[in-house]
Design a protein around this motif. Structure first.
Motif, PDB file in Angstrom:
ATOM      1  N   TYR A  37       0.770  -1.210  -0.019  1.00  0.00           N
ATOM      2  CA  TYR A  37       0.011  -0.159  -0.010  1.00  0.00           C
ATOM      3  C   TYR A  37       0.829   1.288   0.134  1.00  0.00           C
ATOM      4  O   TYR A  37       2.249   1.149   0.252  1.00  0.00           O
ATOM      5  N   GLN A  39       0.710   5.738   1.026  1.00  0.00           N
ATOM      6  CA  GLN A  39       0.204   6.805   1.549  1.00  0.00           C
ATOM      7  C   GLN A  39       0.795   7.996   1.255  1.00  0.00           C
ATOM      8  O   GLN A  39       1.935   8.322   1.701  1.00  0.00           O
ATOM      9  N   ARG A  45      -4.722   5.946   2.359  1.00  0.00           N
ATOM     10  CA  ARG A  45      -3.834   4.698   1.992  1.00  0.00           C
ATOM     11  C   ARG A  45      -4.411   4.030   0.653  1.00  0.00           C
ATOM     12  O   ARG A  45      -5.880   3.850   1.099  1.00  0.00           O
TER      13      ARG A  45
END
Length: 117
Positions: A37, A39, A45
């Motif tokens: 992931y 962010q 995110r």
């Protein structure tokens, strides 16, 4: 107890490449999902790439990285990689590794990727 250690982030120019690594330690069995992931500042995110293990092995990518990023796994090293090519300014973010075992999620500490000229 499972621990994830990420590495490979850094500063790169647009068009450059980086390879992130996520090394897992502990009991690594019954994996449902292993992925990355990211962010960015002021943003939520988002899933970048993942390998899922449900009735087979599948690799998924966010539309924004398809054709540029590749996720892979080295079973002998309990490590997942994210090869990132043709990096863009908008790829700047903290990248997190996530591993789901028996429907419980483990997270890495994050590694910063900055794309800047």
């Amino acid at each position: 107890q499972v621990q994830l250690v990420e590495s490979g982030g850094g500063l790169v120019q647009p068009g450059g490449s980086l390879r992130l690594s996520c090394a897992a330690s502990g009991t690594i069995v019954s994996i449902n999902f292993w992925g990355w992931y990211r962010q960015a500042p002021g943003k939520e995110r988002e899933l970048v790439a993942a390998i899922t293990y449900t009735s087979g092995v599948y690799k998924d990518y966010a539309d924004s990285v398809k054709g540029r990023f590749t996720i892979s796994r080295d079973n002998t090293k309990n490590t997942v990689y994210l090869q990132m090519n043709t990096l863009k300014f908008e790829d700047t973010a903290v990248y997190y590794c996530a591993l789901n075992i028996n429907h419980y999620s483990y997270w890495g500490q994050g590694t910063q990727v900055t794309v800047s000229s």
